[in-house]
Design a protein around this motif. Structure first.
Motif, PDB file in Angstrom:
ATOM      1  N   VAL A  39       0.705  -1.299   0.076  1.00 48.49           N
ATOM      2  CA  VAL A  39       0.018   0.093   0.054  1.00 48.49           C
ATOM      3  C   VAL A  39       0.838   1.215   0.044  1.00 48.49           C
ATOM      4  N   LEU A  85      12.913   0.128   2.476  1.00 46.63           N
ATOM      5  CA  LEU A  85      12.465   0.060   3.603  1.00 46.63           C
ATOM      6  C   LEU A  85      11.343  -0.789   3.820  1.00 46.63           C
ATOM      7  N   ALA A  89      11.454  -4.017   6.444  1.00 44.62           N
ATOM      8  CA  ALA A  89      10.401  -4.291   7.295  1.00 44.62           C
ATOM      9  C   ALA A  89       9.606  -5.601   7.083  1.00 44.62           C
ATOM     10  N   ARG A  94       9.488  -8.847   9.669  1.00 47.94           N
ATOM     11  CA  ARG A  94       8.296  -9.590   9.715  1.00 47.94           C
ATOM     12  C   ARG A  94       6.954  -8.479  10.237  1.00 47.94           C
ATOM     13  N   ALA A  95       7.351  -7.269   9.748  1.00 53.49           N
ATOM     14  CA  ALA A  95       6.325  -6.333  10.056  1.00 53.49           C
ATOM     15  C   ALA A  95       4.986  -6.588   9.213  1.00 53.49           C
ATOM     16  N   ASP A  96       3.803  -6.011   9.648  1.00 52.77           N
ATOM     17  CA  ASP A  96       2.593  -6.086   9.169  1.00 52.77           C
ATOM     18  C   ASP A  96       2.847  -5.374   7.847  1.00 52.77           C
ATOM     19  N   ILE A  98       0.632  -3.848   5.882  1.00 51.18           N
ATOM     20  CA  ILE A  98       0.004  -2.683   5.773  1.00 51.18           C
ATOM     21  C   ILE A  98       0.499  -1.316   6.690  1.00 51.18           C
ATOM     22  N   ILE A  99       1.059  -1.949   8.016  1.00 56.22           N
ATOM     23  CA  ILE A  99       1.554  -0.917   8.600  1.00 56.22           C
ATOM     24  C   ILE A  99       2.968  -0.231   8.186  1.00 56.22           C
ATOM     25  N   THR A 102       2.040   1.901   5.214  1.00 56.02           N
ATOM     26  CA  THR A 102       1.545   3.253   5.688  1.00 56.02           C
ATOM     27  C   THR A 102       2.560   4.001   6.227  1.00 56.02           C
ATOM     28  N   VAL A 103       3.555   3.373   6.691  1.00 56.45           N
ATOM     29  CA  VAL A 103       4.733   4.293   7.247  1.00 56.45           C
ATOM     30  C   VAL A 103       5.365   4.949   5.910  1.00 56.45           C
ATOM     31  N   LEU A 106       3.535   7.792   4.982  1.00 58.25           N
ATOM     32  CA  LEU A 106       3.507   9.043   5.747  1.00 58.25           C
ATOM     33  C   LEU A 106       4.710   9.772   5.590  1.00 58.25           C
ATOM     34  N   MET A 107       5.895   8.640   5.292  1.00 60.90           N
ATOM     35  CA  MET A 107       7.447   9.165   5.459  1.00 60.90           C
ATOM     36  C   MET A 107       7.658   9.894   4.085  1.00 60.90           C
TER      37      MET A 107
END
Lengths: 318, 379
Positions: A39, A85, A89, A94-96, A98-99, A102-103, A106-107
């Motif tokens: 996303v 990045l 992640a 192993r980050a979600d 979607i999170i 979104t980062v 935003l970034m």
């Protein structure tokens, strides 16, 4: 306005608005085929736009008319680096998905505007001097009628995008790399068992989305907005994501969906110049593309099916 | 309990790391990070007015974040919070301006219900399309963001009567019968635009927490989100729950927009893009890690950074955008909690090792004289 002139106006502006969506939605297709939901396309496009404008402003004097194409490369490289990045992640940490996406979203505008303020001391850049403008494809433009419609004074990046779409279809469905990429997106465990490096393939999927998303952003900046500010990329990345889903995670489908979005967006822009459409209240032209998309989605496509392991982290048993 | 404690420590570590990233960026570009952060804190808490600003900022974010969380619990990605909030904003301001003589005790409840209902409707449509036709709610909500944005601007510019407009691009201010600002709050905060909306947001947090964790409806929504097939097998209607969850999600966003309209801005004006409270609310929800208490904390941090950031350029020269980079970094570390967990595990493993080593040493010291070989076997 003659029919020919009208058609060629519609076609050329459709191509202009489609080009960034084609690149970016195909980028998204690579990422999601490998199993990483992206996303963050919006943010990646933003960084591509930023890099291309800075490059363009800095080197326009040296490279002249070749500048926008070289800036496209700058956008691609920065988009690729920025997408790392997301890859780090999601794949390594192993980050979600979607999170992480979104980062990225935003970034990107924050970083872009921050750097613009550091570089130029204000929140938006000067307009670029060398933009894509209109290209006439040599040779093909000599074809009677069709040449005039499609290849004369047309959008160069759009034709590049169409070539990329065909090449991407070939890569994803006809090469070993594509088969492997799809297999880690469908069933990473099985792919791993067969000796494929899931992490590396997913990294390459995300990096391709960064490369193509960066190009998409650079195209917006250099053929539509012509400068960089926080409002250069507002929503095109999400449109590209929609085009990717609409195109059912297939580059040719994404191409078709992007052309459809481009056509409807361009009608909202040039509608006032077209007989028949110039009496329609502008609000209807403005919302038509989005209403059509929903209608088409609901009645003709129905359930869209993502790659099976899309968005699922693969954690290898230790 | 241990899980909660762990996620709190992850949140705290993430904030710390995010601030460090911001400090590194300031250093790299030749700003002084200490004076930058001092300016941030000074600006966020420097005056009652700014503290009021923090609460004003928090209010809609809490609501949109709750909305995002509900949709996510039901297995949906509601990216349309912006549009849903806009629907509530336009509708409530239009309604409030159309009935300037309605007494406040009728106006306030009815306008809040209207705004919530409009947002709820805007959420219900993608929910229903998904449940009935399988149309991706991601695409539908993205498209609806645009539709609602253009419709909102068009209603303002072409449909609203001239008598309730200040100019072609702005409505008049809503009357005192519809305003959510109250004198004592405004006075305490030296004229900030804080409103009773903040209390509505707190109450809604409790209401949502109650519905989602203590009622059958909440249980069904969570079940459908976790495993729609199992939920259907247990006799729950996946379709009904999908629509309800998306309606609740959109309703909260609509309420957020209503409060922006009647509590913060007191009018509606032409929007260049979807309101930021939608996407920021999503970020707050992710920062809050899906917990309802977490949403409050995350909204507070997000707002302190935003309001504090406004003061940074003046006193320290650091561009405002730095705080968005910090916020994004914080959420990055929340998302990449695996990194922090690995680090924590390493540290605690080292602690344990050290503890074992010292214990062994002690034991060795006391027993070494008696039996040396036994200790070696114990290792």
């Amino acid at each position: 306005m003659s029919l020919m002139a009208m058609l060629s106006l519609v076609i050329s502006s459709t191509l202009v608005y489609s080009a960034p969506l084609i690149f970016t939605s195909i980028g998204g297709t690579f990422s999601e085929r490998s199993g990483v939901v992206n996303v963050g396309l919006e943010g990646i496009m933003g960084m591509g736009a930023f890099a291309s404008v800075v490059f363009n402003l800095t080197f326009a004097d040296q490279f002249g008319a070749a500048t926008p194409w070289l800036s496209l490369l700058a956008g691609a490289v920065v988009g690729l680096v920025f997408s790392l990045l997301h890859a780090v992640a999601t794949v390594t940490l192993r980050a979600d998905h979607i999170i992480s996406g979104t980062v990225i979203n935003l970034m990107a505008p924050a970083l872009g505007v921050f750097l613009i303020k550091v570089l130029y001391g204000k929140g938006q850049t000067e307009p670029i001097t060398q933009d894509f403008g209109y290209t006439t494809v040599p040779g093909l433009s000599k074809i009677p009628v069709l040449g005039q419609l499609f290849f004369e004074k047309t959008s160069g990046p759009a034709w590049l995008a169409i070539l990329v779409a065909v090449a991407s279809w070939y890569i994803i469905f006809k090469t070993k790399f594509g088969l492997r990429l799809r297999s880690v997106g469908e069933n990473p465990q099985a792919a791993d068992t067969l000796g494929l490096n899931v992490a590396r393939l997913r990294y390459s999927g995300v990096m391709l989305s960064g490369l193509l998303g960066g190009i998409g952003g650079a195209v917006v900046a250099q053929s539509i907005s012509l400068n960089y500010s926080a409002s250069t990329i507002v929503g095109q990345g999400f449109m590209a994501m929609a085009a990717m889903i609409f195109g059912r995670w297939n580059p040719i489908g994404a191409l078709g969906a992007s052309l459809f979005f481009g056509l409807s967006q361009s009608l909202a822009v040039i509608g006032a110049q077209l007989p028949g459409l110039n009496n329609v209240p502008s609000i209807w032209l403005q919302i038509a593309p989005y209403v059509f998309t929903i209608i088409v989605l609901v009645f003709f496509f129905g359930k869209t099916k993502a790659p099976k392991a899309d968005g699922v982290n693969y954690i290898k048993a230790a | 309990m241990t899980v909660q404690k762990n996620s709190l420590s992850i949140a705290l570590f993430s904030i710390l790391f995010g601030l460090i990233v911001g400090a590194i960026i300031m250093l790299v570009f030749g700003y002084n990070p200490i004076s930058g952060y001092v300016a941030l804190i000074g600006s966020a808490f420097g005056s009652m007015q700014n503290i009021g600003g923090v609460f004003t900022q928090m209010t809609p974010l809490i609501l949109t974040a709750l909305g995002f969380t509900i949709a996510q619990t039901a297995g949906f990605f509601n990216i349309g919070l912006s549009g849903q909030a806009l629907a509530g904003w336009v509708g409530s301001v239009w309604y409030a301006l159309s009935f300037p003589d309605m007494p406040a005790y009728l106006m306030i409840p009815s306008v809040l219900i209207l705004g919530t209902a409009l947002g709820g409707l805007a959420g219900a449509i993608p929910g229903w399309l998904r449940a009935q036709f399988g149309a991706s709610e991601v695409i539908v909500t993205i498209m609806m963001n645009y539709i609602l944005l253009f419709l909102g601007n068009d209603i303002l510019q072409n449909t609203m009567s001239k008598t309730i407009k200040e100019s072609a691009e702005t409505t008049k201010q809503v009357g005192s019968n519809a305003s959510l600002q109250v004198k004592w709050l405004t006075d305490i905060t030296q004229g900030s635009s804080i409103s009773t909306g903040i209390f509505i947001a707190f109450i809604m947090t409790i209401v949502v927490w109650f519905i989602m964790t203590k009622t059958t409806l909440g249980f069904e929504i969570r079940s459908v989100g976790l495993n729609p097939d199992a939920a259907r097998y247990a006799g729950m209607s996946a379709k009904r729950n999908a629509v309800i969850a998306m309606t609740m999600s959109g309703g909260l966003a609509g309420l957020a927009g209503t409060i922006e309209g009647l509590g913060n801005y007191l009018n509606f004006f032409t929007q260049n893009g979807s309101p930021a409270i939608g996407f920021d609310g999503m970020a707050v929800a992710l920062l809050g890690g899906g917990s309802y208490l977490g949403v409050l904390g995350a909204a507070a941090i997000f707002s302190v950074l935003k309001i504090g950031g406004l003061g940074m350029p003046m006193t320290s020269g650091v561009p405002f955008e730095l705080v968005d980079i910090v916020t994004a970094s914080i959420i990055f570390f929340v998302g990449a909690r695996y990194l922090i967990m690995v680090m924590q595990a390493r540290v605690s493993a080292m602690d344990e090792k050290a503890a074992v080593a010292t214990a062994n040493k002690k034991a060795a010291n006391t027993t070494s004289k008696k039996d040396n070989s036994h200790q070696k076997g114990g290792e």
